[in-house]
Design a protein around this motif. Sequence first.
Motif, PDB file in Angstrom:
ATOM      1  N   GLY A   1      14.029  -6.891  -8.942  1.00  0.00           N
ATOM      2  CA  GLY A   1      14.450  -7.834  -9.963  1.00  0.00           C
ATOM      3  C   GLY A   1      13.245  -8.532 -10.557  1.00  0.00           C
ATOM      4  N   THR A   2      13.462  -9.665 -11.140  1.00  0.00           N
ATOM      5  CA  THR A   2      12.381 -10.469 -11.713  1.00  0.00           C
ATOM      6  C   THR A   2      12.594 -11.922 -11.331  1.00  0.00           C
ATOM      7  OG1 THR A   2      13.546 -10.809 -13.802  1.00  0.00           O
ATOM      8  CG2 THR A   2      12.041  -8.919 -13.678  1.00  0.00           C
ATOM      9  N   VAL A   3      11.502 -12.663 -11.251  1.00  0.00           N
ATOM     10  CA  VAL A   3      11.560 -14.101 -11.033  1.00  0.00           C
ATOM     11  C   VAL A   3      10.342 -14.715 -11.723  1.00  0.00           C
ATOM     12  CG1 VAL A   3      10.359 -13.984  -8.799  1.00  0.00           C
ATOM     13  CG2 VAL A   3      11.796 -15.955  -9.342  1.00  0.00           C
ATOM     14  N   MET A   4      10.604 -15.664 -12.614  1.00  0.00           N
ATOM     15  CA  MET A   4       9.529 -16.365 -13.320  1.00  0.00           C
ATOM     16  C   MET A   4       8.586 -15.392 -14.025  1.00  0.00           C
ATOM     17  SD  MET A   4       8.763 -19.258 -10.373  1.00  0.00           S
ATOM     18  CE  MET A   4       7.545 -20.152 -11.349  1.00  0.00           C
ATOM     19  N   GLY A   5       9.148 -14.278 -14.512  1.00  0.00           N
ATOM     20  CA  GLY A   5       8.359 -13.300 -15.240  1.00  0.00           C
ATOM     21  C   GLY A   5       7.647 -12.283 -14.375  1.00  0.00           C
ATOM     22  N   MET A   6       7.790 -12.387 -13.053  1.00  0.00           N
ATOM     23  CA  MET A   6       7.144 -11.455 -12.128  1.00  0.00           C
ATOM     24  C   MET A   6       8.149 -10.442 -11.609  1.00  0.00           C
ATOM     25  SD  MET A   6       4.927 -14.211  -9.870  1.00  0.00           S
ATOM     26  CE  MET A   6       6.358 -15.283  -9.578  1.00  0.00           C
ATOM     27  N   THR A   7       7.688  -9.222 -11.331  1.00  0.00           N
ATOM     28  CA  THR A   7       8.543  -8.251 -10.653  1.00  0.00           C
ATOM     29  C   THR A   7       8.764  -8.733  -9.224  1.00  0.00           C
ATOM     30  OG1 THR A   7       7.704  -6.424 -11.983  1.00  0.00           O
ATOM     31  CG2 THR A   7       8.777  -5.859  -9.906  1.00  0.00           C
ATOM     32  N   LEU A   8      10.016  -8.698  -8.781  1.00  0.00           N
ATOM     33  CA  LEU A   8      10.371  -9.169  -7.444  1.00  0.00           C
ATOM     34  C   LEU A   8      10.992  -8.028  -6.655  1.00  0.00           C
ATOM     35  CD1 LEU A   8      10.917 -11.422  -5.306  1.00  0.00           C
ATOM     36  CD2 LEU A   8      13.112 -11.811  -6.468  1.00  0.00           C
ATOM     37  N   PHE A   9      10.370  -7.700  -5.507  1.00  0.00           N
ATOM     38  CA  PHE A   9      10.904  -6.697  -4.594  1.00  0.00           C
ATOM     39  C   PHE A   9      11.474  -7.415  -3.375  1.00  0.00           C
ATOM     40  CE2 PHE A   9       7.491  -4.302  -6.778  1.00  0.00           C
ATOM     41  CZ  PHE A   9       8.252  -3.250  -7.285  1.00  0.00           C
ATOM     42  N   THR A  10      12.699  -7.070  -3.005  1.00  0.00           N
ATOM     43  CA  THR A  10      13.300  -7.601  -1.781  1.00  0.00           C
ATOM     44  C   THR A  10      13.060  -6.596  -0.659  1.00  0.00           C
ATOM     45  OG1 THR A  10      15.011  -8.754  -3.051  1.00  0.00           O
ATOM     46  CG2 THR A  10      15.422  -8.410  -0.694  1.00  0.00           C
TER      47      THR A  10
ATOM     48  N   THR B   1       0.855  -1.189   0.000  1.00  0.00           N
ATOM     49  CA  THR B   1       0.000   0.000   0.000  1.00  0.00           C
ATOM     50  C   THR B   1       0.891   1.239   0.000  1.00  0.00           C
ATOM     51  OG1 THR B   1      -0.127  -0.053   2.426  1.00  0.00           O
ATOM     52  CG2 THR B   1      -1.900  -1.132   1.207  1.00  0.00           C
ATOM     53  N   GLY B   2       0.398   2.325  -0.583  1.00  0.00           N
ATOM     54  CA  GLY B   2       1.172   3.554  -0.619  1.00  0.00           C
ATOM     55  C   GLY B   2       2.339   3.452  -1.591  1.00  0.00           C
ATOM     56  N   THR B   3       3.274   4.376  -1.452  1.00  0.00           N
ATOM     57  CA  THR B   3       4.437   4.442  -2.341  1.00  0.00           C
ATOM     58  C   THR B   3       5.690   4.032  -1.580  1.00  0.00           C
ATOM     59  OG1 THR B   3       3.451   6.255  -3.610  1.00  0.00           O
ATOM     60  CG2 THR B   3       5.830   5.927  -3.814  1.00  0.00           C
ATOM     61  N   HIS B   4       6.396   3.066  -2.114  1.00  0.00           N
ATOM     62  CA  HIS B   4       7.630   2.608  -1.491  1.00  0.00           C
ATOM     63  C   HIS B   4       8.724   2.610  -2.555  1.00  0.00           C
ATOM     64  CE1 HIS B   4       5.487   1.268   2.122  1.00  0.00           C
ATOM     65  NE2 HIS B   4       4.539   0.909   1.278  1.00  0.00           N
ATOM     66  N   ILE B   5       9.829   3.241  -2.238  1.00  0.00           N
ATOM     67  CA  ILE B   5      10.944   3.352  -3.173  1.00  0.00           C
ATOM     68  C   ILE B   5      11.987   2.297  -2.816  1.00  0.00           C
ATOM     69  CG2 ILE B   5      12.771   4.844  -4.056  1.00  0.00           C
ATOM     70  CD1 ILE B   5      10.983   7.232  -3.357  1.00  0.00           C
ATOM     71  N   TYR B   6      12.310   1.447  -3.776  1.00  0.00           N
ATOM     72  CA  TYR B   6      13.280   0.379  -3.559  1.00  0.00           C
ATOM     73  C   TYR B   6      14.577   0.708  -4.296  1.00  0.00           C
ATOM     74  CZ  TYR B   6       9.437  -2.548  -1.852  1.00  0.00           C
ATOM     75  OH  TYR B   6       8.391  -3.053  -1.130  1.00  0.00           O
ATOM     76  N   PRO B   7      15.719   0.517  -3.652  1.00  0.00           N
ATOM     77  CA  PRO B   7      16.990   0.669  -4.365  1.00  0.00           C
ATOM     78  C   PRO B   7      17.039  -0.307  -5.540  1.00  0.00           C
ATOM     79  CG  PRO B   7      17.332   0.453  -1.992  1.00  0.00           C
ATOM     80  CD  PRO B   7      15.894   0.142  -2.241  1.00  0.00           C
ATOM     81  N   ARG B   8      17.833   0.044  -6.535  1.00  0.00           N
ATOM     82  CA  ARG B   8      17.892  -0.763  -7.749  1.00  0.00           C
ATOM     83  C   ARG B   8      18.263  -2.210  -7.450  1.00  0.00           C
ATOM     84  NH1 ARG B   8      21.133   1.734 -12.693  1.00  0.00           N
ATOM     85  NH2 ARG B   8      19.467   3.258 -12.340  1.00  0.00           N
ATOM     86  N   ASP B   9      19.141  -2.415  -6.454  1.00  0.00           N
ATOM     87  CA  ASP B   9      19.582  -3.781  -6.176  1.00  0.00           C
ATOM     88  C   ASP B   9      18.539  -4.603  -5.431  1.00  0.00           C
ATOM     89  OD1 ASP B   9      19.713  -2.508  -3.741  1.00  0.00           O
ATOM     90  OD2 ASP B   9      21.731  -3.198  -3.241  1.00  0.00           O
TER      91      ASP B   9
END
Length: 216
Positions: A100-109, A89-97
């Motif tokens: 990524g992607t996994v199995m065609g999905m956007t992946l946020f760590t 929910t809301g806006t969250h800024i993730y560093p570039r590292d």
Amino acid sequence: MTYEREEIVEQQADIAGLLIHHVDAPLVEDQYVRGVLPAPSATDAVRVVLGDKGEYAPDRLTAYEIPLRTGDALRTPHDIAALLRTVHTGTHIYPRDRVGTVMGMTLFTVDPATVTPAPFTNDDWSLTLLRCLASPSTEEPPEARLCGFLFLAPDRLRLYLDAEEAPPGVTAADVRPGGALTALLAALPSLLDEQRLTTTGADDPHCARVVDLTDW
């Protein structure tokens, strides 16, 4: 498999067991759980996939990787759900590292140190209580069998129970979700026969008596 690794796998299984509920009920707003993935073994993390109900297209799904370790302990299934509700929910800024992607999905760590977990809701507490009553962890028959339930108010849940130690007929126990659930579950069978807390002839045709445990 080492004891430490077994502990991680067991925790991942518990997380999957809790989040199964959100395949059909939204976890946050209009987002449903579309997958729970054990992250590669070196990461000691779990990955949860969120998306619209009935969605399958990878490019319309979002995966979040959340580390399971927090100090010397492991994050609970409820900890994972609370973090997911915040990061989605809301806006969250993730560093570039951390994108990524996994199995065609956007992946946020996810870095839990930068996230304030969403509060545990009354419905969360209620679900935990109902699951424990409906599916006890022991192989022994439960002392009080859950026959039904009814939400009466945001902080009041009626449990319909059948117990050998209670008088004949279904006993309704009104409880407040939240707090010391373990203590309530342990004491519940013996509390169903508390005469000073019992009302008969209540306006509820589904039980023989109502026991008020909201102040217990």
